[in-house]
Design a protein around this motif. Structure first.
Motif, PDB file in Angstrom:
ATOM      1  N   LEU A 157       7.515   7.947   5.953  1.00 47.39           N
ATOM      2  CA  LEU A 157       6.316   8.215   6.749  1.00 47.39           C
ATOM      3  C   LEU A 157       5.116   8.609   5.885  1.00 47.39           C
ATOM      4  CD1 LEU A 157       7.738  10.274   9.773  1.00 47.39           C
ATOM      5  CD2 LEU A 157       6.886   7.927   9.809  1.00 47.39           C
ATOM      6  N   ASN A 159       3.312   7.232   3.394  1.00 43.30           N
ATOM      7  CA  ASN A 159       2.217   6.276   3.289  1.00 43.30           C
ATOM      8  C   ASN A 159       1.562   6.015   4.642  1.00 43.30           C
ATOM      9  OD1 ASN A 159       2.580   5.989   0.523  1.00 43.30           O
ATOM     10  ND2 ASN A 159       3.979   4.252   0.744  1.00 43.30           N
ATOM     11  N   ILE A 160       2.366   5.974   5.701  1.00 45.82           N
ATOM     12  CA  ILE A 160       1.824   5.769   7.045  1.00 45.82           C
ATOM     13  C   ILE A 160       0.896   6.911   7.420  1.00 45.82           C
ATOM     14  CG2 ILE A 160       2.424   5.566   9.503  1.00 45.82           C
ATOM     15  CD1 ILE A 160       5.088   4.330   8.634  1.00 45.82           C
ATOM     16  N   VAL A 163      -2.461   6.740   5.433  1.00 43.40           N
ATOM     17  CA  VAL A 163      -3.367   5.740   6.006  1.00 43.40           C
ATOM     18  C   VAL A 163      -3.954   6.262   7.320  1.00 43.40           C
ATOM     19  CG1 VAL A 163      -3.501   3.436   7.038  1.00 43.40           C
ATOM     20  CG2 VAL A 163      -2.233   3.778   4.909  1.00 43.40           C
ATOM     21  N   GLY A 164      -3.098   6.854   8.153  1.00 38.36           N
ATOM     22  CA  GLY A 164      -3.550   7.378   9.436  1.00 38.36           C
ATOM     23  C   GLY A 164      -4.600   8.456   9.279  1.00 38.36           C
ATOM     24  N   TYR A 200       7.995  14.440   8.741  1.00 38.06           N
ATOM     25  CA  TYR A 200       7.950  14.253   7.288  1.00 38.06           C
ATOM     26  C   TYR A 200       8.188  15.569   6.550  1.00 38.06           C
ATOM     27  CZ  TYR A 200       5.929  13.461   2.664  1.00 38.06           C
ATOM     28  OH  TYR A 200       5.735  13.402   1.310  1.00 38.06           O
TER      29      TYR A 200
END
Length: 239
Positions: A157, A159-160, A163-164, A200
């Protein structure tokens, strides 16, 4: 050679069940203490009228970005110390710095929630804040339990989430430039991001830390908890 010192740096994932359970207890106890300290500091801040006026004035236009920038620097500094240092004094100072920074950032939001409900400056005597707090605690407990019981690794999670959060920051800046309200959909999206951050951080608690880093682990969990609380409070404060 100091065998106790070696054991204190043991990766948690390689430790015994009893050691891991003790680590989890210490970590969540520190999260609870951080929340309690936040409430105390926030209650003090709310009674300092010049500070409240200053905090409210800093929510206007680009000044809010200065506050967010300062907060991000304080957060980065605190997390680096808490996560990378094995010095307990530095770890506690980092956690204290972060709690105080959070209390100041929350000052306008808490004040607005109190003003909206027409209540007193007692945080505990406010239905909106209490509703957001109960929902935050319920979601935090449920998401933490998922990781602690399944032991699933949610490190993917990272990298997600990055970006978010960059997209969210871009939307906040765009809203300031073009003068539009981000609205309920944005707050709901940030609640989802905060939930992912809790997964995370709890995953890091299980898989990444050594047995002497419970203070650093608590800081990461506290940060995610407060992010969730911020946007739930934002939702509950809407007409």
């Amino acid at each position: 050679m100091d065998h106790n010192n070696i054991s204190s740096y043991q990766p948690l994932i390689a430790a015994s069940d009893d050691t891991r359970v003790a680590f989890y207890k210490r970590t969540y106890a520190h999260v609870a203490l951080a929340v309690l300290l936040f409430i105390v500091v926030e209650s003090i801040f709310l009674r300092i009228e010049p500070l409240v006026e200053f905090a409210l004035s800093m929510t206007q236009g680009w000044r809010w970005l200065l506050i967010l920038g300062g907060f991000m620097l304080a957060t980065n500094y605190a997390e680096n110390i808490a996560h990378k240092s094995h010095d307990k004094t530095k770890q506690y100072l980092a956690l204290l710095l972060y709690v105080i920074a959070e209390a100041f950032i929350f000052l306008p939001m808490i004040w607005i929630a109190i003003a909206y409900s027409g209540g007193s400056m007692n945080i505990f005597d406010n239905s909106i804040i209490n509703q957001a707090a109960v929902m935050t605690l319920a979601l935090f407990t449920g998401l933490s339990a998922i990781v602690l019981f399944t032991k699933k690794d949610f490190s993917f999670l990272r990298n997600i989430l990055m970006v978010g959060f960059f997209i969210a920051l871009g939307l906040i800046v765009a809203g300031m430039i073009f003068g539009f309200n981000l609205g309920l959909a944005f707050s709901a999206g940030m609640v989802v991001l905060a939930a992912g951050s809790i997964l995370y951080q709890t995953s890091n608690l299980v898989h990444k830390y050594s047995t002497d880093q419970h203070v650093g682990a608590s800081l990461g969990l506290f940060a995610s908890l407060m992010l969730l609380f911020w946007y739930l409070l934002s939702i509950f404060s809407r007409d």
